[in-house]
Design an enzyme around this catalytic site. Sequence first.
Site, mmCIF file in Angstrom:
data_model
loop_
_atom_site.group_PDB
_atom_site.id
_atom_site.type_symbol
_atom_site.label_atom_id
_atom_site.label_comp_id
_atom_site.label_asym_id
_atom_site.label_seq_id
_atom_site.Cartn_x
_atom_site.Cartn_y
_atom_site.Cartn_z
ATOM 1 N N ARG A 115 -5.379 -2.488 8.679
ATOM 2 C CA ARG A 115 -6.654 -3.303 8.235
ATOM 3 C C ARG A 115 -6.408 -4.716 7.274
ATOM 4 N NH1 ARG A 115 -8.400 1.801 6.893
ATOM 5 N NH2 ARG A 115 -7.535 2.310 4.773
ATOM 6 N N GLY A 172 0.297 5.505 -4.288
ATOM 7 C CA GLY A 172 -0.246 6.956 -4.628
ATOM 8 C C GLY A 172 0.171 7.794 -3.654
ATOM 9 N N ARG A 173 -0.038 7.860 -2.372
ATOM 10 C CA ARG A 173 0.832 8.786 -1.239
ATOM 11 C C ARG A 173 2.139 9.170 -1.673
ATOM 12 N NH1 ARG A 173 -1.778 5.962 3.570
ATOM 13 N NH2 ARG A 173 -2.170 4.208 1.930
ATOM 14 N N ARG A 209 -11.451 2.401 -9.033
ATOM 15 C CA ARG A 209 -10.595 3.577 -9.337
ATOM 16 C C ARG A 209 -10.785 4.291 -10.798
ATOM 17 N NH1 ARG A 209 -5.081 2.571 -6.286
ATOM 18 N NH2 ARG A 209 -6.107 1.763 -4.276
ATOM 19 N N ASP A 214 0.793 -1.047 -0.082
ATOM 20 C CA ASP A 214 0.068 -0.011 -0.057
ATOM 21 C C ASP A 214 0.840 1.150 0.038
ATOM 22 O OD1 ASP A 214 -2.302 1.410 -0.012
ATOM 23 O OD2 ASP A 214 -2.669 1.159 2.261
ATOM 24 N N ARG A 241 2.012 -5.119 5.785
ATOM 25 C CA ARG A 241 1.302 -4.093 5.461
ATOM 26 C C ARG A 241 2.219 -2.784 5.284
ATOM 27 N NH1 ARG A 241 -4.908 -2.649 4.340
ATOM 28 N NH2 ARG A 241 -4.621 -0.988 3.232
ATOM 29 N N LEU A 289 11.377 -20.065 -4.926
ATOM 30 C CA LEU A 289 10.116 -19.455 -4.364
ATOM 31 C C LEU A 289 9.066 -19.771 -5.478
ATOM 32 C CD1 LEU A 289 9.502 -16.906 -2.304
ATOM 33 C CD2 LEU A 289 9.971 -15.634 -4.199
ATOM 34 N N SER A 307 -6.770 -5.595 -6.282
ATOM 35 C CA SER A 307 -8.438 -6.084 -5.415
ATOM 36 C C SER A 307 -9.317 -6.066 -6.301
ATOM 37 C CB SER A 307 -8.340 -5.448 -4.144
ATOM 38 O OG SER A 307 -9.026 -4.306 -4.377
ATOM 39 N N GLU A 315 -11.609 -4.749 -5.519
ATOM 40 C CA GLU A 315 -12.454 -3.503 -5.166
ATOM 41 C C GLU A 315 -11.649 -2.368 -6.068
ATOM 42 O OE1 GLU A 315 -11.504 -5.564 -2.549
ATOM 43 O OE2 GLU A 315 -13.726 -6.067 -2.503
ATOM 44 N N ARG A 327 -0.138 9.199 -9.807
ATOM 45 C CA ARG A 327 -0.441 7.740 -9.134
ATOM 46 C C ARG A 327 0.240 6.661 -9.833
ATOM 47 N NH1 ARG A 327 -3.613 7.510 -5.056
ATOM 48 N NH2 ARG A 327 -4.101 5.294 -5.443
ATOM 49 N N HIS A 371 2.855 3.410 -8.890
ATOM 50 C CA HIS A 371 2.768 2.164 -9.220
ATOM 51 C C HIS A 371 4.005 1.445 -9.850
ATOM 52 C CE1 HIS A 371 -1.286 2.381 -7.627
ATOM 53 N NE2 HIS A 371 -1.730 2.885 -8.541
#
Length: 251
Positions: A198, A27-28, A75, A24, A192, A135, A69, A71, A37, A41
């Site tokens: 979360r 973007g920030r 975007r 996460d 995270r 891996l 995700s 969700e 943004r 990425h």
Amino acid sequence: MSSPDFPATLDPDRIPAHVAIIMDGNGRWARAQGKDRLYGHWQGYRTLKQIVYAADEIGIRYLTVYGFSSENWRRPAEEVEGLMRLMLEAMRAEIEELMQNGIRVRVLGRLSQLPSDLRREFSDAMERTRENTRLTFNLAINYGGRAEIVDAVRHLAKDLLEGRLSPESIEEETLSARLYAPDIPDPDLLIRTAGEMRLSNFLLWETAYAEIWVTPTPWPAFTRDHLLTAIADYQRRTRKFGAVVEEDDLS
Ligand code: FPP
């Protein structure tokens, strides 16, 4: 046995077999650099490459990352298209090096909803790397933890209706055997970045007993050293899996 350049801060006998990461803060991070943004990425992809090879080098067997995700479709279209293009270009650019390093690639999620060229690239990567033994790198794409459980339940209901299962025979294993990657052990450690506390619908079933480590560092600025710090912290914890651990065992 560890190699001479194995990190001195880690116990080679207690490396988590499976590490999962919620990447996460792209973007920030980009905004703080005065960039858009998508720039964040692309830098996130560079970080991911470093972390895949670092994870393999320290003996992690499975790495699962949240790439897109279910969700994330909400975007702006430009960002979604940019992410799809990034994944396509990254897969094409990395496949030879992944092969040379014996990395096995798996993609988890509702892949049928992805653009066909990306789906094809992912299928080819999974097929080409299938026999690799170092891996296993799992990319969760168009992934949702609840959707994964729903898909497993649909599968289970079909087996029930067609007489291959009875209601009494259903146990936790019956459901976990129908998840996207039933052959892979549950994550030991969930990392995270960018500070939120979360799960965001990631690996809901599989993280039941995962140790969680959160850093304020945004993903594009995450390094191998952060990974080593997370693992060192994990190694200091006592995993109880719901049981009581006696004081004497807390050495
Ligand atoms: C979350 O940051 C990150 C994502 C939604 C995308 C993750 C993708 C990458 C790291 C590129 C990976 C490349 C491949 C090949 C999978 P955010 O945009 O939510 O950041 P913010 O919370 O600061 O806005």
